[in-house]
Design an enzyme around this catalytic site. Structure first.
Site, PDB file in Angstrom:
ATOM      1  N   TRP A  65     -37.789  11.028  21.233  1.00  0.00           N
ATOM      2  CA  TRP A  65     -39.110  10.519  20.863  1.00  0.00           C
ATOM      3  C   TRP A  65     -39.706  11.360  19.730  1.00  0.00           C
ATOM      4  CZ3 TRP A  65     -43.937  12.742  20.699  1.00  0.00           C
ATOM      5  CH2 TRP A  65     -45.007  11.867  20.531  1.00  0.00           C
ATOM      6  N   HIS A  66     -39.457  12.666  19.772  1.00  0.00           N
ATOM      7  CA  HIS A  66     -40.026  13.540  18.745  1.00  0.00           C
ATOM      8  C   HIS A  66     -39.365  13.356  17.384  1.00  0.00           C
ATOM      9  CE1 HIS A  66     -41.760  15.794  22.194  1.00  0.00           C
ATOM     10  NE2 HIS A  66     -42.692  16.101  21.314  1.00  0.00           N
ATOM     11  N   GLY A  67     -38.122  12.921  17.358  1.00  0.00           N
ATOM     12  CA  GLY A  67     -37.482  12.754  16.061  1.00  0.00           C
ATOM     13  C   GLY A  67     -36.070  12.223  16.196  1.00  0.00           C
ATOM     14  N   PHE A  73     -44.378  12.347  13.985  1.00  0.00           N
ATOM     15  CA  PHE A  73     -43.766  11.655  15.110  1.00  0.00           C
ATOM     16  C   PHE A  73     -44.408  10.295  15.349  1.00  0.00           C
ATOM     17  CE2 PHE A  73     -43.591  16.275  16.518  1.00  0.00           C
ATOM     18  CZ  PHE A  73     -42.408  16.487  15.850  1.00  0.00           C
TER      19      PHE A  73
END
Length: 517
Positions: free
Chosen positions: A341-343, A517
């Site tokens: 989700w962060h990257g 993000f």
């Protein structure tokens, strides 16, 4: 538009507040329309092209949610699945297409797909809305309230991730658009504290951290001391950067008479990795727990219960295997999902997998190892330092642009390149930990571990939804004297902090880390 920019602080925010409260005296709904328009303008300031994408997502999800509420049977189930899939496909195209194609052996021009600002946040927010509609939890389908729920500018860009029920009732309350001076005082205080954290602390820590990562990318081998300072420096940088954003978002919302959920609660005071994730990006953790961890855990628990009733040979082995899976699989899946989700990149996958491993070890320790009988202060201190070290190592992958850079820093941390830098830097080495960097790291650690967070310091004000945070652990007389109140002395101090931040902002305004993000 950035919270830490002159255009926001001096123009957008004052204009939004003035018109909002002026319209509130005429009619509450007019004030909400203005807040909706201002939120769209806030988003479009970055790139007007993607305003259409945001509005299209908003209209589609509202229509799906409205259709979900009265529907029944299989149609209702497939409508939910289709809606969630559409949101995830949109997110996947913009955020993960290049990464997925790279794994498959195809190359995509990095500039071919531009990541829309806040797409992860408004996508997860609306997925939660669809699920709540499916479960019959939504009773207010006012389109204006829904539109504000999605685009409300204090939370739009980097959270917190909210549920419709968190704010819909507050938007419907006409008292929100009437000036409440106690809210204004506490909201401005919280906002200026966040601005100070971002500009004066996080941005100062960013300078040596960025310099270190550039040096490693260019082939410099860091010693253990330099690698440790780099890892801890970035952990403190992202701590103050994200903490600043959360404070500023909640502060602006308090000024507007709306409370948002708490999203950050002194995570570096955590004494275990489970405690850390209950304090860091709290609303994301709750979202992933509700929609990934808990459903998987319940499913595996049912399978284990069925295995326990089985009389077939090998039942004991299957039960032990299912117990291991009950602990490992949900935790690893959830934390890898958090990393992704962060990257989109292997560094984020490894970051998530590391935290999944930490969570599994933490859970197994609690289930298997009996209490050690240590004094409470010793156990808490050891847990705090161990958690801090684990998180500091993991964020090397979070920050590193490539796996090779991350491995190089970890090699340095392990002492492969020696423990102390040479007295004189050889030609071309280009990096060392100077006194200024060491001073900012020491200041950051002192603030993190010795001072209360703003929600403890301002405990007398209701700054967020939900239960209050744990009280500040200091002698009661000292804590009461240092607790914030809207007095002249505290006003002068906070004004000085804000003025310092404004002066240091200058013409160079840096983006919040979580904006990517």
């Amino acid at each position: 538009m950035l919270f830490n920019s002159f255009v926001f602080v001096l123009f957008f925010l004052p204009a939004t507040l003035i018109v909002y409260f002026w319209l509130g005296r005429i009619g509450h709904r007019s004030a909400l329309v203005w807040l909706f328009v201002a939120s769209l303008a806030f988003y479009a300031w970055w790139n007007p092209v993607f305003l259409g994408l945001l509005l299209g997502s908003l209209v589609l999800n509202y229509a799906l949610g409205y259709s979900l509420a009265p529907s029944r049977g299989m149609e209702r189930r497939w409508l939910l699945i289709g809606g969630v899939a559409a949101n995830l496909l949109l997110l996947g195209y913009f955020k993960y297409a290049a990464f997925a194609l790279g794994i498959a052996g195809f190359r995509l021009d990095p500039e071919a797909v531009v990541l829309p600002l806040a797409i992860s946040f408004f996508t997860f927010t609306q997925i939660g809305f669809l699920v709540d509609c499916h479960r019959g939890r939504i009773v207010d389908f006012d389109p204006l309230h829904y539109g504000l729920f999605v685009v409300y500018f204090p939370h739009l860009i980097a959270g917190p991730i909210i549920h419709h029920g968190d704010v819909a009732g507050q938007f419907a309350d006409a008292r929100a658009s009437r000036v409440r001076w106690d809210d204004m005082a506490s909201g401005v205080t919280l906002f200026l504290l966040g601005l100070f954290k971002k500009v004066v602390i996080a941005d100062q820590l960013a300078t040596p951290v960025n310099r270190a990562y550039v040096a490693v990318d260019q082939g410099v081998h860091l010693t253990a001391l330099e690698s440790g300072a780099t890892a801890v420096g970035f952990l403190l940088q992202i701590y103050f950067d994200f903490s600043a954003y959360c404070d500023m978002a909640l502060g602006v919302s308090v000024m507007l008479g709306v409370r948002l959920p708490l999203n950050f609660n002194s995570p570096l005071k955590a004494t275990s990795i489970l405690d850390f994730w209950r304090r860091w990006n709290i609303t994301l953790t709750r979202f992933l727990s509700a929609y990934i961890y808990q459903p998987m855990a319940r499913h595996l628990a049912r399978q284990r219960a069925a295995s326990a009733r089985s009389t077939r040979p090998g039942g004991l082995l299957r039960r032990r295997w299912s117990l291991g899976m009950l602990i490992v699989l949900p935790a690893m899946t959830t934390m890898v999902a958090s990393g992704i989700w962060h990257g989109a990149g292997w560094t984020f996958v490894i970051f998530g997998a590391l935290h999944g491993t930490f969570v599994v070890v933490n859970q197994m320790w609690r289930k298997i190892v009996p209490p050690l009988g240590l004094p409470r202060w010793l156990g808490s201190g050891a847990g705090l330092l161990l958690t801090f070290a684990a998180v500091a190592v993991s964020v090397v992958f979070f920050r590193a642009p490539t796996l090779s850079v991350a491995w190089s820093i970890l090699e340095g941390l392990a002492g492969v390149n020696g423990f102390y830098p040479p007295a004189e830097l050889p030609e071309g080495r280009r990096f060392h930990v100077d006194a200024a960097a060491a001073t900012w790291i020491a200041i950051g650690l002192a603030i993190v571990w010795l001072l209360p967070n703003p929600y403890q310091w301002m405990a007398a004000s209701r700054l967020h939804l939900g239960d209050p945070v744990e009280p500040w652990r200091f002698p009661a007389t000292l804590a009461s004297r240092l607790t914030w109140r809207p007095t002249n002395a505290w006003t002068v101090l906070v004004a000085l902090l804000g003025a310092t931040a404004m002066i240091m902002m200058g013409s160079h305004v840096t983006q919040f880390i979580y904006f990517q993000f």
